[in-house]
Design a protein around this motif. Structure first.
Motif, PDB file in Angstrom:
ATOM      1  N   CYS A   1       0.850  -1.186   0.000  1.00 53.88           N
ATOM      2  CA  CYS A   1       0.000   0.000   0.000  1.00 53.88           C
ATOM      3  C   CYS A   1       0.889   1.240   0.000  1.00 53.88           C
TER       4      CYS A   1
ATOM      5  N   CYS B   1       0.107   3.194   3.686  1.00 54.06           N
ATOM      6  CA  CYS B   1       0.477   2.660   5.008  1.00 54.06           C
ATOM      7  C   CYS B   1       1.547   1.576   4.925  1.00 54.06           C
TER       8      CYS B   1
ATOM      9  N   CYS C   1      -6.079  -0.831  -0.446  1.00 51.25           N
ATOM     10  CA  CYS C   1      -5.668  -1.391   0.838  1.00 51.25           C
ATOM     11  C   CYS C   1      -6.883  -1.678   1.727  1.00 51.25           C
TER      12      CYS C   1
ATOM     13  N   CYS D   1      -6.507   1.010   4.887  1.00 52.29           N
ATOM     14  CA  CYS D   1      -6.608   2.466   4.768  1.00 52.29           C
ATOM     15  C   CYS D   1      -7.162   2.929   3.419  1.00 52.29           C
TER      16      CYS D   1
ATOM     17  N   GLY E   1      -5.770   2.947   0.708  1.00 50.66           N
ATOM     18  CA  GLY E   1      -4.721   3.477  -0.166  1.00 50.66           C
ATOM     19  C   GLY E   1      -4.541   2.569  -1.379  1.00 50.66           C
TER      20      GLY E   1
HETATM   21 ZN    ZN Z   1      -2.880   1.007   3.481  1.00 50.00          ZN
END
Ligand code: ZN
Length: 245
Positions: A125, A128, A150, A153, A155
């Motif tokens: 990711c 994170c 992700c 998060c 992402g």
């Molecule tokens: Zn992430």
């Protein structure tokens, strides 16, 4: 001959290019028949589709192209991968340095593998850093299309491979330089040594035996102690046969 050189050397390092993987039917990106010179796909050149800029601006098309062209799920280690793993297991090889991203050295059993261009078996990711396996980007199907996100998060999840416009993996590169600088035997296989970083890495070698194995001539043939214009898999199997019977 090569088997004797390996048996009498104290620290042998192997540095391999795309030619090691082509014998597992994975195309060489930059060779004459490779993807690099193929015609445009989706209206773009392959090196554009695999660039950092393209990934950031059009991840949907990036992943579509990446999954169709850079992943060979059914590829199996070939004779070269298996021979190198066997040499390492018998303390006749310390390190494999590779420019390939297919993970076939590890699949063959090699442990100390430095992947200069990363691996398509790892994803992470970009926000994170959480890591994911290869299947994650194939399983990604959501409202954003095929773009993997992700779980933690949301992402963007990207392959841990070096894209065009990006630097080589710094840690792997530093370790590769150290391995080459401390080797007394360096076997270079499956690369014409024309493309960065291959030629630059060779400068760090100051050992006794420089061995080049490539089907065609390389830029460094005249500097080597032993030059073999042959299939890397064939030559390394002969080495294994000679040493282990
Ligand atoms: Zn992430």
């Amino acid at each position: 001959m090569l088997a004797n050189i390996i048996q009498t050397s104290k620290n042998t390092v192997f540095f391999g290019g795309a030619g090691v993987s082509t014998e597992s039917n994975i195309p060489d990106f930059r060779s004459e028949k490779g993807l690099y010179t193929t015609k445009k796909v989706y209206g773009h050149q392959p090196e554009e589709l695999l660039s950092r800029t393209f990934f950031e601006h059009n991840p949907q098309l990036f992943f579509q192209y990446y999954k169709e062209n850079l992943i060979y799920k059914n590829a199996k280690p070939n004779a070269a991968h298996l021979a190198l793993a066997k040499l390492e297991q018998n303390n006749l090889l310390s390190t494999v340095i590779t420019q390939n991203i297919d993970g076939l050295h590890q699949a063959a059993g090699s442990k100390n593998v430095l992947e200069l261009h990363g691996s398509n078996h790892r994803q992470y990711c970009i926000q994170c850093g959480k890591t994911y396996d290869l299947d994650y980007i194939f399983d990604a199907q959501n409202c954003e299309g095929i773009i993997p996100k992700c779980r933690e998060c949301r992402g963007l999840v990207r392959p841990d491979v070096v894209l065009y416009e990006e630097q080589l993996n710094k840690k792997a590169l530093d370790l590769a330089i150290e391995a080459i600088a401390t080797a007394d035997c360096l076997i270079v296989g499956g690369t014409s040594l024309m493309v960065y970083p291959a030629a630059g890495l060779l400068r760090h070698f100051s050992g006794t035996h420089l061995v080049l194995i490539n089907k065609t001539e390389t830029a460094y043939d005249k500097c080597a102690n032993l030059v073999i214009h042959e299939s890397i898999g064939k030559i390394l199997s002969q080495v294994i046969e000679h040493i282990f019977g």
